[in-house]
Design a protein around this motif. Sequence first.
Motif: not given
Length: 411
Positions: A355-376
């Motif tokens: 996919g996008l290949g972001w493994f290992g490059g996203v900090e925990r605070s940034e992960q929250l943004l992805i989580v919220v997007a998936i929630w929506f």
Amino acid sequence: MKTRRTSEEVGDATRGPDRIEALDVLRGVALLGILLMNVQAFSMPYAAYMNPTAWGRLEGIDLAAWLFAHLATDQKMMAIFSMLFGAGIVLFSERAEARGESPWRLHLRRNVWLLCFGLAHAYLLWYGDILFLYGICALALYPCRHLRPSRLFALGLASLALASLLFLYLGGALTQWPEAQRLALESAWQPSPERLAAEVERYRGGWLEQLPHRAALAFEAQTSTLVSWGFWRAGGMMLIGMALYRLGVLTGRADASVYWSLLGAALLLGLPLVGYGVYWNFANDWGPRSLFLGSQFNYWGSLPVSLGWVGAVMLLLRRGRPTGLRHRLAALGRMAFSQYLLQSVLCSLIFYGHGLGWFGGVERSEQLLIVVAIWFVQLWSAPLWLRHFRFGPLEWLWRSLTYRRRQPFLR
């Protein structure tokens, strides 16, 4: 004389009056909450899930993001899912008996298929699958479904204690382990930079490059981890869930004082215990002892916190009229199987190399943004899907395989 009715005529808590809204909403809340922890396993090396110092920043907003997820969701959402699954065993068998069908035959078929789904999920998508574990526990615990709530509680707590005692024993004897085993544990708990870099490179590569690592971790989860921890933890919570279902706690029928007591226990007992565990682990530099000894604060503290979540959801459901969010959470809970795997598909496409290949490059605070997007995405898609279909796609397939007949799908 009993009238035998087919599954199509009765439904299996799929719609209308057969549904128990409190169970659906609680399941929807747990599904959203569990992503706060699972996203760390998707986006970071394996060791970082249990040992947050193994990868990524752990200060400022990133520390706050980890701390929030740990206090609110780590093992708590799994506990809620396990309790709901235990309740589901009782509910499923009751409704099968009411239809004049064999509950054991249907239960066996249902959970053998769940094992198959779990195997496919673990080896094809993500090693953190929980379905296989739930299938094993459900098959083993089926005979307990008619026990009195007091016995279910006692057995559940005893099951939880078995895993805890094993971990306390292993942690206490850590200095006496053979040197080779101790070094292997330390290497897995705090991998070297070279080992971490190799894992990052593997998951940024193609699906076939990831497969050996994913398969090894999945096999470990389904064997040694299941025997030493998973079965006793998930099984214990399922037994407690059976008891809470029989007492009406999970269905919203208990007295309001019960739910206030659960919420109070979470705030006054559970969260302080989990919080002290965080302090203990940092004071001990998150060494290997944290795996066995430091983990026990959250292991036990997560029980009252998870029940506090139950209390809070039930009190909110009692307070008001149906709202848009309540409707969306209930829809999400109705198709939790499909939506759980959707989380895996979306996260693998975001973080892995196919996919996008972001493994290992996203900090925990940034992960929250992805989580919220998936929630929506999930809160939008679930009610939209159920407007046109009776079941989620995987719920429909699972149900059709269980009953050995094609179930109605379109509304």
